[in-house]
Design an enzyme around this catalytic site. Sequence first.
Site, mmCIF file in Angstrom:
data_model
loop_
_atom_site.group_PDB
_atom_site.id
_atom_site.type_symbol
_atom_site.label_atom_id
_atom_site.label_comp_id
_atom_site.label_asym_id
_atom_site.label_seq_id
_atom_site.Cartn_x
_atom_site.Cartn_y
_atom_site.Cartn_z
ATOM 1 N N SER A 20 0.854 -1.191 0.000
ATOM 2 C CA SER A 20 0.000 0.000 0.000
ATOM 3 C C SER A 20 0.886 1.235 0.000
ATOM 4 O O SER A 20 2.042 1.183 0.425
ATOM 5 C CB SER A 20 -0.922 0.014 1.219
ATOM 6 O OG SER A 20 -0.155 0.074 2.404
ATOM 7 N N GLY A 21 0.335 2.318 -0.515
ATOM 8 C CA GLY A 21 1.077 3.569 -0.580
ATOM 9 C C GLY A 21 0.188 4.716 -0.155
ATOM 10 O O GLY A 21 -0.901 4.512 0.387
ATOM 11 N N GLY A 24 -2.851 4.598 -2.855
ATOM 12 C CA GLY A 24 -3.348 3.384 -3.473
ATOM 13 C C GLY A 24 -2.934 2.124 -2.740
ATOM 14 O O GLY A 24 -2.077 2.154 -1.858
ATOM 15 N N LYS A 39 -2.432 -1.783 -9.002
ATOM 16 C CA LYS A 39 -2.451 -0.648 -8.072
ATOM 17 C C LYS A 39 -3.813 0.029 -8.189
ATOM 18 O O LYS A 39 -4.144 0.600 -9.232
ATOM 19 C CB LYS A 39 -1.346 0.352 -8.378
ATOM 20 C CG LYS A 39 -1.284 1.501 -7.361
ATOM 21 C CD LYS A 39 -0.441 2.668 -7.843
ATOM 22 C CE LYS A 39 1.017 2.448 -7.652
ATOM 23 N NZ LYS A 39 1.813 3.673 -7.931
ATOM 24 N N ASP A 134 11.679 10.246 -7.563
ATOM 25 C CA ASP A 134 11.384 9.557 -6.294
ATOM 26 C C ASP A 134 12.054 8.182 -6.271
ATOM 27 O O ASP A 134 11.428 7.185 -5.920
ATOM 28 C CB ASP A 134 9.866 9.436 -6.089
ATOM 29 C CG ASP A 134 9.491 9.155 -4.633
ATOM 30 O OD1 ASP A 134 10.352 9.370 -3.744
ATOM 31 O OD2 ASP A 134 8.354 8.720 -4.380
#
Length: 270
Positions: A20-21, A24, A39, A134
């Site tokens: 998980s992020g 999402g 995702k 990132d």
Amino acid sequence: MNAAFEIPPHAVRFGAQVGSGGFGVVFKGVYAGEMVAIKKIHSHALGNAASVAEFQSEVAVLSAVRHPNIVRFVGACTMPPALMIVTEFLEKGTLFDVLHVSKEPVGWRERRGMMVGLCDGMTYLHSRGLLHRDLKSSNLLLDKDYTVKVADFGLTRIVSSPTAAPMTGQCGTFQYMAPEVLANRPYTEKADVFSFGILLWELVARKLPFFGMAPMQVGLAVVNTGLRPPIPRDCPRPLAILMRRCWEQDFRHRPSFKEASKALEAMPSH
């Protein structure tokens, strides 16, 4: 997005949640007979313009790139509320999982292969005028043979000029962020190279960079005092030299990913 990549929501079969992020959840699943990663964007993120823009950016980038060291895009559902990105499924999960969760032994040959593969994937991205912005261990995926694949392109942007990209400052994750990004100054693709230098350290040390420090504390120290993680005593000297070159305070002194790849390939494979 190319209509050929549009996937109807009912065509995807969901399995177990694997991650998980911020906006999402990632599931293992099946699409068209293939094991895939899905995702799915949180329902509460649908009303957040920044989250939706990040989703759209990732779909646009993934559908336009293809390289052995970049996660393979299968398709996406772009019709709200079922916003989803479907990619190949990679058995070992993220580099973060391997280094810090499962803590499985990873030899120098595999680590060097990951570093070179990452350089190749990033060389390709930069040749297309794309900054990842990132790069970190939780955004790198590994297959069963430790082939590294760059993933998570929600913050990826096109370089608007060959010298500087007047884009959002403090974009990414503080522990991997270049000083010029932290300081809200113009930055180039060399900001990704700085993140790679931190990743090299993480691969050798098998520790989280700047563990125990608050993100803002890290940012201030990296910008104002040139703080970097301490290089482990058992780090091979050529790798320590490359690490320091990648995280130079002045981005003009950092190598390109192509140069970093050549330096790694010149090192012994065992």
